[in-house]
Design a protein around this motif. Structure first.
Motif, PDB file in Angstrom:
ATOM      1  N   TYR A  94       2.892 -52.341 -12.805  1.00  0.00           N
ATOM      2  CA  TYR A  94       2.600 -53.557 -13.020  1.00  0.00           C
ATOM      3  C   TYR A  94       3.946 -54.587 -12.725  1.00  0.00           C
ATOM      4  N   PRO A  95       5.027 -54.133 -13.290  1.00  0.00           N
ATOM      5  CA  PRO A  95       6.178 -55.109 -13.051  1.00  0.00           C
ATOM      6  C   PRO A  95       6.732 -55.146 -11.696  1.00  0.00           C
ATOM      7  N   LEU A  96       6.339 -53.908 -10.912  1.00  0.00           N
ATOM      8  CA  LEU A  96       6.754 -53.886  -9.554  1.00  0.00           C
ATOM      9  C   LEU A  96       5.593 -54.528  -8.484  1.00  0.00           C
ATOM     10  N   ALA A 141       6.979 -58.126  -8.820  1.00  0.00           N
ATOM     11  CA  ALA A 141       8.144 -58.223  -7.895  1.00  0.00           C
ATOM     12  C   ALA A 141       7.666 -58.511  -6.357  1.00  0.00           C
ATOM     13  N   TRP A 142       6.479 -57.923  -5.910  1.00  0.00           N
ATOM     14  CA  TRP A 142       5.927 -58.060  -4.504  1.00  0.00           C
ATOM     15  C   TRP A 142       5.209 -59.350  -4.486  1.00  0.00           C
ATOM     16  N   ASN A 180       3.817 -45.871  -7.141  1.00  0.00           N
ATOM     17  CA  ASN A 180       3.379 -46.072  -5.853  1.00  0.00           C
ATOM     18  C   ASN A 180       1.908 -45.928  -5.600  1.00  0.00           C
ATOM     19  N   SER A 181       1.175 -44.805  -6.268  1.00  0.00           N
ATOM     20  CA  SER A 181      -0.435 -45.223  -6.659  1.00  0.00           C
ATOM     21  C   SER A 181      -0.995 -46.322  -6.950  1.00  0.00           C
ATOM     22  N   TYR A 182      -0.346 -47.022  -8.143  1.00  0.00           N
ATOM     23  CA  TYR A 182      -0.746 -48.403  -8.494  1.00  0.00           C
ATOM     24  C   TYR A 182      -0.408 -49.520  -7.461  1.00  0.00           C
ATOM     25  N   LEU A 183       0.472 -49.326  -6.779  1.00  0.00           N
ATOM     26  CA  LEU A 183       0.769 -50.336  -5.803  1.00  0.00           C
ATOM     27  C   LEU A 183      -0.315 -50.061  -4.611  1.00  0.00           C
ATOM     28  N   VAL A 210      -0.560 -52.870  -1.744  1.00  0.00           N
ATOM     29  CA  VAL A 210       0.924 -52.977  -1.579  1.00  0.00           C
ATOM     30  C   VAL A 210       1.483 -51.458  -1.128  1.00  0.00           C
ATOM     31  N   PRO A 211       2.478 -51.617  -0.003  1.00  0.00           N
ATOM     32  CA  PRO A 211       2.972 -50.273   0.342  1.00  0.00           C
ATOM     33  C   PRO A 211       4.000 -49.762  -0.841  1.00  0.00           C
TER      34      PRO A 211
END
Length: 138
Positions: A40-42, A45-46, A72-75, A80-81
């Protein structure tokens, strides 16, 4: 935006201004919110973009592969990459903006345990960050 490499890398040690879950640091004259290394926080950031986020190199955690898999699975599910490993991430906190303002703008008051469409979460974050910081973020 197409790539995490657009986010500035600052090779300096942040100075802690306040601790707790919403840790605020000072880094090269910028007041920043420390973003934990989770999805969630990253995603935030994106959504905020490279003009509002900086990163600093950090040592790799012994469980980094597990952390990477979850983050990374969340992103990726949000469109998002995967983010690069080995960094701590920080979001600008201009004068008058406090961590609760950021989380409110990001839509962080959703019901826990409910089903979530991460593409919608990302869209809401992008709109919230644009509203909070004014104008284009990338």
């Amino acid at each position: 935006m197409t790539n995490w490499n657009l986010f500035l890398v600052v090779d300096a040690e942040p100075v802690e201004l306040s601790g707790g879950p919403d840790r605020i640091v000072l880094l090269e004259g910028r007041r920043l919110l420390s973003l934990p290394d989770n999805g969630y926080p990253l995603l935030l950031a994106w959504a905020a973009g490279p003009r509002r986020v900086v990163r600093t190199p950090v040592p790799i955690h012994p469980d980094q592969e597990i952390v990477d898999a979850f983050v990374n699975s969340y992103l990726v599910e949000a469109g998002v990459p995967p983010r690069p490993r080995g960094f701590a991430w920080y979001l600008d906190l201009p004068d008058g903006v406090e961590p609760p303002d950021v989380w409110r703008a990001a839509g962080g008051d959703g019901a826990r345990g409910s089903s979530v469409d991460l593409h919608r979460v990302r869209g809401a974050m992008e709109r919230g960050m644009t509203a909070l910081y004014g104008g284009e973020l990338t």
